[in-house]
Write a protein that holds these residues in place. Sequence first.
Motif, PDB file in Angstrom:
ATOM      1  N   PHE A   5      -6.663  -2.272   4.790  1.00 13.56           N
ATOM      2  CA  PHE A   5      -5.689  -3.061   4.251  1.00 13.56           C
ATOM      3  C   PHE A   5      -4.545  -1.884   3.678  1.00 13.56           C
ATOM      4  CE2 PHE A   5      -7.172  -7.048   4.123  1.00 13.56           C
ATOM      5  CZ  PHE A   5      -8.808  -7.085   4.162  1.00 13.56           C
ATOM      6  N   ARG A   6      -3.240  -1.925   4.177  1.00 15.27           N
ATOM      7  CA  ARG A   6      -2.355  -0.849   3.978  1.00 15.27           C
ATOM      8  C   ARG A   6      -1.229  -1.788   3.261  1.00 15.27           C
ATOM      9  NH1 ARG A   6      -0.487   2.530   8.678  1.00 15.27           N
ATOM     10  NH2 ARG A   6      -2.464   3.402   8.228  1.00 15.27           N
ATOM     11  N   PHE A   7      -0.939  -1.068   2.249  1.00 15.98           N
ATOM     12  CA  PHE A   7       0.268  -1.773   1.113  1.00 15.98           C
ATOM     13  C   PHE A   7       1.498  -1.070   1.507  1.00 15.98           C
ATOM     14  CE2 PHE A   7       2.535  -3.581  -2.007  1.00 15.98           C
ATOM     15  CZ  PHE A   7       3.102  -2.526  -2.921  1.00 15.98           C
ATOM     16  N   LEU A   8       2.488  -1.913   1.987  1.00 12.74           N
ATOM     17  CA  LEU A   8       3.944  -1.324   2.287  1.00 12.74           C
ATOM     18  C   LEU A   8       4.883  -1.922   1.700  1.00 12.74           C
ATOM     19  CD1 LEU A   8       3.109  -1.910   6.284  1.00 12.74           C
ATOM     20  CD2 LEU A   8       2.941   0.012   4.955  1.00 12.74           C
ATOM     21  N   ALA A   9       5.920  -1.080   1.399  1.00 10.78           N
ATOM     22  CA  ALA A   9       7.267  -1.803   0.722  1.00 10.78           C
ATOM     23  C   ALA A   9       8.148  -1.198   1.865  1.00 10.78           C
ATOM     24  CB  ALA A   9       7.437  -0.678  -0.528  1.00 10.78           C
ATOM     25  N   GLU A  10       9.111  -2.067   1.959  1.00 13.91           N
ATOM     26  CA  GLU A  10      10.253  -2.039   3.041  1.00 13.91           C
ATOM     27  C   GLU A  10      11.613  -2.459   2.330  1.00 13.91           C
ATOM     28  OE1 GLU A  10       7.902  -2.371   7.292  1.00 13.91           O
ATOM     29  OE2 GLU A  10       9.189  -3.980   6.404  1.00 13.91           O
ATOM     30  N   ALA A  11      12.738  -1.558   2.376  1.00 13.68           N
ATOM     31  CA  ALA A  11      14.065  -2.050   2.028  1.00 13.68           C
ATOM     32  C   ALA A  11      14.668  -2.621   3.152  1.00 13.68           C
ATOM     33  CB  ALA A  11      14.702  -0.832   1.431  1.00 13.68           C
ATOM     34  N   ASP A  12      15.302  -3.896   2.799  1.00  7.55           N
ATOM     35  CA  ASP A  12      16.054  -4.394   3.847  1.00  7.55           C
ATOM     36  C   ASP A  12      17.568  -3.886   4.124  1.00  7.55           C
ATOM     37  OD1 ASP A  12      16.960  -6.347   5.275  1.00  7.55           O
ATOM     38  OD2 ASP A  12      17.335  -7.874   4.147  1.00  7.55           O
ATOM     39  N   VAL A  13      17.170  -2.862   4.845  1.00  9.23           N
ATOM     40  CA  VAL A  13      18.430  -2.048   5.386  1.00  9.23           C
ATOM     41  C   VAL A  13      19.092  -1.995   6.785  1.00  9.23           C
ATOM     42  CG1 VAL A  13      18.087  -0.417   3.423  1.00  9.23           C
ATOM     43  CG2 VAL A  13      17.018   0.055   5.765  1.00  9.23           C
ATOM     44  N   GLU A  14      19.863  -1.493   7.019  1.00 13.10           N
ATOM     45  CA  GLU A  14      20.387  -1.578   8.548  1.00 13.10           C
ATOM     46  C   GLU A  14      19.526  -0.717   9.324  1.00 13.10           C
ATOM     47  OE1 GLU A  14      22.484  -3.553  10.264  1.00 13.10           O
ATOM     48  OE2 GLU A  14      22.609  -4.707   8.326  1.00 13.10           O
ATOM     49  N   PRO A  15      19.126  -1.005  10.719  1.00 12.96           N
ATOM     50  CA  PRO A  15      18.209  -0.129  11.377  1.00 12.96           C
ATOM     51  C   PRO A  15      19.187   1.218  11.670  1.00 12.96           C
ATOM     52  CG  PRO A  15      19.076  -1.916  12.720  1.00 12.96           C
ATOM     53  CD  PRO A  15      19.444  -2.249  11.396  1.00 12.96           C
ATOM     54  N   LEU A  16      18.460   2.311  11.744  1.00 12.96           N
ATOM     55  CA  LEU A  16      19.168   3.722  12.297  1.00 12.96           C
ATOM     56  C   LEU A  16      18.964   3.926  13.459  1.00 12.96           C
ATOM     57  CD1 LEU A  16      18.084   5.736   9.009  1.00 12.96           C
ATOM     58  CD2 LEU A  16      20.524   4.404   9.344  1.00 12.96           C
ATOM     59  N   PRO A  17      19.840   4.828  14.149  1.00 12.49           N
ATOM     60  CA  PRO A  17      19.323   5.353  15.432  1.00 12.49           C
ATOM     61  C   PRO A  17      18.116   6.134  15.676  1.00 12.49           C
ATOM     62  CG  PRO A  17      21.811   5.853  14.913  1.00 12.49           C
ATOM     63  CD  PRO A  17      20.984   5.396  13.685  1.00 12.49           C
TER      64      PRO A  17
ATOM     65  N   GLU B  36     -19.459   1.444  -4.768  1.00 18.67           N
ATOM     66  CA  GLU B  36     -19.863   0.285  -5.826  1.00 18.67           C
ATOM     67  C   GLU B  36     -19.242   0.126  -6.813  1.00 18.67           C
ATOM     68  OE1 GLU B  36     -21.740  -2.759  -6.581  1.00 18.67           O
ATOM     69  OE2 GLU B  36     -22.524  -1.973  -4.814  1.00 18.67           O
ATOM     70  N   ALA B  37     -18.673   1.469  -7.421  1.00 22.68           N
ATOM     71  CA  ALA B  37     -17.943   1.740  -8.787  1.00 22.68           C
ATOM     72  C   ALA B  37     -16.589   1.182  -8.950  1.00 22.68           C
ATOM     73  CB  ALA B  37     -18.385   3.050  -9.392  1.00 22.68           C
ATOM     74  N   ALA B  38     -16.029   1.178  -7.693  1.00 23.91           N
ATOM     75  CA  ALA B  38     -14.773   0.847  -7.522  1.00 23.91           C
ATOM     76  C   ALA B  38     -14.599  -0.698  -7.454  1.00 23.91           C
ATOM     77  CB  ALA B  38     -14.127   1.115  -5.856  1.00 23.91           C
ATOM     78  N   ALA B  39     -14.098  -0.955  -8.799  1.00 25.18           N
ATOM     79  CA  ALA B  39     -13.800  -2.735  -9.093  1.00 25.18           C
ATOM     80  C   ALA B  39     -12.496  -2.759  -9.222  1.00 25.18           C
ATOM     81  CB  ALA B  39     -14.484  -2.878 -10.460  1.00 25.18           C
ATOM     82  N   VAL B  40     -11.553  -1.861  -9.466  1.00 21.53           N
ATOM     83  CA  VAL B  40      -9.988  -2.436  -9.629  1.00 21.53           C
ATOM     84  C   VAL B  40      -9.515  -0.668  -8.746  1.00 21.53           C
ATOM     85  CG1 VAL B  40      -8.098  -2.484 -10.963  1.00 21.53           C
ATOM     86  CG2 VAL B  40     -10.217  -3.417 -11.770  1.00 21.53           C
ATOM     87  N   LEU B  41      -8.744  -0.969  -8.196  1.00 21.18           N
ATOM     88  CA  LEU B  41      -7.746  -0.102  -7.346  1.00 21.18           C
ATOM     89  C   LEU B  41      -6.180  -0.209  -7.869  1.00 21.18           C
ATOM     90  CD1 LEU B  41      -9.277  -0.040  -4.021  1.00 21.18           C
ATOM     91  CD2 LEU B  41      -9.783   1.267  -6.106  1.00 21.18           C
ATOM     92  N   GLU B  42      -5.382   0.868  -7.792  1.00 24.25           N
ATOM     93  CA  GLU B  42      -4.018   0.944  -7.835  1.00 24.25           C
ATOM     94  C   GLU B  42      -3.315   1.578  -6.831  1.00 24.25           C
ATOM     95  OE1 GLU B  42      -2.869  -0.200 -12.246  1.00 24.25           O
ATOM     96  OE2 GLU B  42      -2.525   1.686 -11.697  1.00 24.25           O
ATOM     97  N   LEU B  43      -2.879   1.038  -6.001  1.00 18.74           N
ATOM     98  CA  LEU B  43      -2.087   1.519  -4.646  1.00 18.74           C
ATOM     99  C   LEU B  43      -0.702   1.708  -4.763  1.00 18.74           C
ATOM    100  CD1 LEU B  43      -4.178  -0.197  -1.768  1.00 18.74           C
ATOM    101  CD2 LEU B  43      -4.745   1.677  -2.864  1.00 18.74           C
ATOM    102  N   HIS B  44       0.024   3.028  -4.217  1.00 20.05           N
ATOM    103  CA  HIS B  44       1.358   3.054  -4.085  1.00 20.05           C
ATOM    104  C   HIS B  44       1.619   2.418  -2.639  1.00 20.05           C
ATOM    105  CE1 HIS B  44       0.549   5.614  -7.663  1.00 20.05           C
ATOM    106  NE2 HIS B  44       1.764   5.498  -7.779  1.00 20.05           N
ATOM    107  N   PRO B  45       2.852   2.418  -2.277  1.00 17.31           N
ATOM    108  CA  PRO B  45       3.316   2.021  -1.005  1.00 17.31           C
ATOM    109  C   PRO B  45       2.912   3.139  -0.028  1.00 17.31           C
ATOM    110  CG  PRO B  45       5.086   1.644  -2.351  1.00 17.31           C
ATOM    111  CD  PRO B  45       4.120   2.127  -3.396  1.00 17.31           C
ATOM    112  N   GLY B  46       2.320   2.628   1.120  1.00 16.53           N
ATOM    113  CA  GLY B  46       1.749   3.795   2.160  1.00 16.53           C
ATOM    114  C   GLY B  46       0.344   3.777   2.071  1.00 16.53           C
TER     115      GLY B  46
END
Length: 608
Positions: A99-111, A79-89
Amino acid sequence: MPAPSYKLLAYLAGLNVSRAFALEPGRRYLLGSAEMEPDMLVFPGDRSLSRRQAWLEISGNKLRVERHALASQKLNADEAAAVLELHPGESFTAGKTVFRFLAEADVEPLPDRTYVFSSSAMTFATASHEFRSFITIIEKMPGLMKINESPADFLLALCRTLQAHIPGLHVSAWTIEAGDDAVYPSPIPAAESIEHNNAAEHQKPSRHLLQQALCAQGDECAVSVWHAGEREGVPPGRESLIFSGAQWAMCIAIALAERENFALYATGAHALPGDQINEVQRLFAALGAIAKQHLLAARARERLGQIGQFFSPALRKILFEDLVRADQALQPVEEEAVVCFFDLRGSSLLAEGRDVYAGQNAARQHFALLESILGNAANVIFETGGIVIDFQGDGILACWGVPPGREGAPEHPVEQALLAARQIVELMAEYDWPAIVTESGAAQRCGAGITCGKVLAGLFTAQGQNHTRLSKYAVIGRAVNQAARLEALTKKLGVPILVDGNVARQADNKKFLLRRICNLQPAGMHEVLAVHELVVSPQAGGTGIDENGIALYAAALAHFEHGDFAAAGMALREAPQDAVGRFLEAQITQQFKARPSPTWDGVINFSI
């Protein structure tokens, strides 16, 4: 370096209902379950989610989540959580949605990169005729599901179907045992009998791909990928882990529970262009998501059939409607619980008196009566928030307080257990069930022992190779043994319900009248129990003693425990002459004759 892109992944845990939203820095988004304003982020899969749930905004590399003023659902159930701050992941919850917050860099796929897809990958359309076979397989899935209930049979059937429709494909099914830093695959029995339509040999899959798929974060289906075009990027020594002669390899991890992991491992003999390998990845992810949901649903049906009868309808709805929550609630834990062992008196004598062995009709009548009594007793247990652990002949083992942390659990399990025991004993007076004279001289229809203490509680599964044979919710511990001992003591003490000191201390004395009978060491136990009577009426087989009578008995007991047996005998004459009084009188006489040693501690010892 490319600027990172951001996504918000919304999913209903255990159901593979998901959706991904692209987020741009500098924009303010409104999240909800219905499109109340233009350009909203709408996730309609969760009816419990508010129509206007939260405002979202990226600040720096963090996501700021602000609960909407009209939102009925809390953030993170706080009830007390009015504002949250999330880091990626990081994630937050609202309603039943994660709800999951994701950050992805546009890089070439790796093996050997791991890709995670939701079941929404199914909905994409492909115009590639080469992969229409996958669509055909997905269309065949419902039929495979109907005729193959066990994970092993279903996955083997899926392997056969895949290989029958896709030329150049080798696919096998595996069970996976996960260690601290490695995985150990074992082929599902009969995998060797699958006819392969290519030249690839049957051999163990790449543990690296298995580990990558199995250890992928999140609840969605994961596909680990390798293809020959990335051979230069494969670390030295890892080439041998890929099938000889394969142009690409994929592993679909299907994790059903902590110790129940499967994988489909596929290799192809034909090279695929980059865009087509991505299509195959998505199709395999969709196929894996469908397979996982079938296996979870099949396991839930099996579990519901095996242990559902021991839970109330309300608790069955809670535990088996959400598969993930059911797994969490049924995990083995050490928890404080209230245990009750209830047993009928004279069931065998009554059966012999009715000559149930003389004909099927008499046997059916006797069992019908038992079913009615035990069924109504189970209903009382359910109505008071308890669960039935087991039916043991004409007895019931019940618990309150487990599974832990569940919705609808009783706030005061001790009081609910006492209420249930009293109602069941009173219910017995309404049946045509004769009262049996026990060794105390009291006539009883039933007995119940109630204890409170730590138990190991959880789903116990006896497993054969690759399939579940039997599941049962079990409780193990000293409190269970003590409840059975107390129930047996009801015959000797002449009252229908006995409880231990832990239960007596937590009981509300305004609702329940209790009398401490003595401190006693039962036969076969090292522990000393403070044995109390839960007072019920004489009509229900109890003593019906009142508070004044309890006080008089307590005075006699105090003299007895201090070793003044003459004074104890004198005081006991003032107390009610019921079965408990007669028991104490016999103990006073016995100790007076025996002349106990100076080390007398007031404990009545039945273990010798």
